[in-house]
Design a protein around this motif. Structure first.
Motif, short mmCIF file in Angstrom:
data_model
loop_
_atom_site.label_atom_id
_atom_site.label_comp_id
_atom_site.label_asym_id
_atom_site.label_seq_id
_atom_site.Cartn_x
_atom_site.Cartn_y
_atom_site.Cartn_z
N HIS A 59 0.87 -1.18 0.00
CA HIS A 59 0.00 0.00 0.00
C HIS A 59 0.91 1.23 0.00
O HIS A 59 1.71 1.41 0.92
N ASP A 61 1.42 5.31 0.05
CA ASP A 61 0.86 6.60 0.42
C ASP A 61 1.97 7.62 0.17
O ASP A 61 2.94 7.68 0.92
N LYS A 63 3.04 11.60 -0.54
CA LYS A 63 2.62 13.00 -0.41
C LYS A 63 3.82 13.92 -0.59
O LYS A 63 4.94 13.56 -0.22
N ASP A 82 -0.64 13.81 -4.02
CA ASP A 82 -1.22 13.02 -2.93
C ASP A 82 -1.74 11.73 -3.55
O ASP A 82 -2.77 11.73 -4.22
N ASP A 84 -2.59 7.47 -3.26
CA ASP A 84 -2.96 6.34 -2.43
C ASP A 84 -3.21 5.16 -3.37
O ASP A 84 -4.25 5.14 -4.05
N GLN A 85 -2.27 4.22 -3.47
CA GLN A 85 -2.36 3.10 -4.41
C GLN A 85 -2.04 1.78 -3.71
O GLN A 85 -1.29 1.76 -2.73
N THR A 86 -2.55 0.70 -4.28
CA THR A 86 -2.28 -0.64 -3.77
C THR A 86 -1.75 -1.50 -4.90
O THR A 86 -2.23 -1.42 -6.03
N TYR A 121 3.56 5.70 -10.27
CA TYR A 121 2.40 6.26 -9.58
C TYR A 121 2.46 7.78 -9.55
O TYR A 121 1.43 8.45 -9.72
#
Length: 186
Positions: A59, A61, A63, A82, A84-86, A121
């Motif tokens: 996971h 996160d 920023k 910002d 948020d990826q899995t 990402y």
């Protein structure tokens, strides 16, 4: 200078539980990938790895901000990020990419490099049109002006030209005769 090896996670000796990692992504990180897309930046990537017998779940996160070049003025500016990826990896017979967010690795794999995932990402989170913040308001105003000039298409003959609507009976007369033949197939 940082190397890709700094973004590797040794998975062979990890216990089956959650593990936490932090990576600071600065100019040295973006230098590893060239400066075509991102000039630099300062980000903090928190990675949570949940390891089980058959699956690794990462996971991400992320920023911070990245430095981009404006498409209009060629000025550099900071763009906030910002993310948020899995990402999942499962064990199997061979190394393969099964999906965008699912890979398969062999059980004897010892190390996973996440540098490319971090960069991808970040790159995917960037806008297609990179505008300096001073131009963003102008672009929004132009979009609002364009929204007011919407062309509405109507296929009806004589559709509301003088404010009056045609009767529904006239619509049946204007229909292509092939459609009328299809209506009789019930």
């Amino acid at each position: 200078m940082k190397k890709l090896r700094d973004y590797e996670i040794g998975i062979d000796r990890l216990a089956n539980k959650r593990h936490y990692y932090e990576f600071e992504l600065g100019d040295a990180f973006f230098d590893l990938f060239g400066k075509e897309l991102i000039q630099g930046g300062k980000l903090l990537a928190k990675v949570e790895l949940d390891k089980t017998e058959s699956l690794l779940t990462f996971h991400f996160d992320i920023k911070g901000h990245v430095r981009l070049v404006c498409d209009r003025s060629l000025d550099e500016f900071d763009h906030p990020v910002d993310i948020d990826q899995t990402f999942r990896i499962k064990y199997g017979e061979e190394n393969a990419e099964l999906d965008d967010d699912l890979w398969q690795i062999t059980p004897n794999t010892q190390v996973i490099s996440i540098a490319q995932h971090l960069y991808d990402y970040i790159g995917l989170s960037l806008p297609m049109k990179k505008l300096h913040p001073r131009f963003v308001e102008e672009a929004d105003d132009e979009e609002e002006d364009n929204d007011q000039d919407i062309l509405i298409y109507s296929s009806r003959k004589g559709a509301e030209t003088d404010g009056e609507e045609d009767d529904d009976d006239d619509d049946e007369d204007d229909v292509d005769p092939r459609w009328n033949a299809l209506r009789n197939l019930n």
